[in-house]
Design a protein around this motif. Sequence first.
Motif, short mmCIF file in Angstrom:
data_model
loop_
_atom_site.label_atom_id
_atom_site.label_comp_id
_atom_site.label_asym_id
_atom_site.label_seq_id
_atom_site.Cartn_x
_atom_site.Cartn_y
_atom_site.Cartn_z
N LEU A 121 0.78 -1.18 0.01
CA LEU A 121 0.00 0.03 -0.07
C LEU A 121 0.88 1.12 0.04
N PRO A 125 -0.50 2.80 -4.15
CA PRO A 125 -1.58 3.04 -3.27
C PRO A 125 -2.87 2.73 -4.15
N SER A 129 -4.92 -0.48 -3.13
CA SER A 129 -6.21 -0.24 -2.54
C SER A 129 -7.50 -1.01 -3.59
N ASP A 133 -10.00 -3.60 -1.84
CA ASP A 133 -11.19 -3.41 -1.89
C ASP A 133 -12.05 -4.46 -2.49
N ASN A 181 -9.04 5.16 -2.29
CA ASN A 181 -7.41 5.42 -2.28
C ASN A 181 -7.18 5.21 -0.84
N LEU A 182 -6.82 4.28 0.00
CA LEU A 182 -6.68 4.32 1.32
C LEU A 182 -5.33 5.17 1.63
#
Length: 284
Positions: A121, A125, A129, A133, A181-182
């Motif tokens: 991540l 990213p 992400s 998900d 987007n984490l």
Amino acid sequence: MARLTFAAGLALLQATSGNAFIAGPVSAPRATVAPVTSASEAEALLEAKSPRLIASNATGAGALGLGLVAGAAVALAGATRRSSAGQGRRSTASAEVVARKANPTATFETTMGSFKAEIYLDRVPITASNFIDLCTTGFYNGVHFHRVIPGFMDQFGCPNARDPNARNAGQGGPPDGEFKNLVTGATERRSNGGNIKDENISRDTNAPGTLSMANTGQPNSGGSQFFLNVNNNSNLDWFAPGPSKHPVFGKIIEGMDIAVAISKVPTRNDNPKTPIMMKSITIS
């Protein structure tokens, strides 16, 4: 959706059936990320929503949330502007902007056993992400490995392969839609058949044990399909010469023997004769 082509890593392994290719583990050293050292730089990165606000200046003392990161950048930028107005110059104080969280771990439960992988991540990213998900929404549950080649890789992630004998396995992807987007908190999109943006930014090589994105060979054509490298497939790196461009987004940290065993099962046209199903992928 256009039929995915198998971008083979070795000339002798180049496929003619047209399915998507994927690749894998021991990744290259992490790309060096320059620290944020000034207020003006912090402000510019904030406005650009740059992942460097997450990837730089790690302290190892815990993890600040993205809101704290953004707040630190705003405060620093504001303080600099006040100092500039009052003193006619910018502050040169460095910014300790971020303490980065540890990367998430994915646990893969298959009918041949389980293995775990670190998901990058911090490095890619958008790609990570998207994968997370899909895992958390159960997209991969019940999907079968549809292409395995000993000494090369295990390919997985096509929703058509819920039927282990599907003739169109390797041609599918997730539905169009949105995911978070984490790292930046931004809304990312899947479009044109569930495809995401290419994220050719981290120079992690397709080494044994790595997880790498499959695509059609065209830009921005990755989606849900990926592969587990069981060999050194550095010729598939996005930064290597040649047409194959497959960014790495993770690395197996436990159970590599399971990935190797999957690659060696008896096959018919590279499809396992005895179906190998993904029961679940959980993120922690």
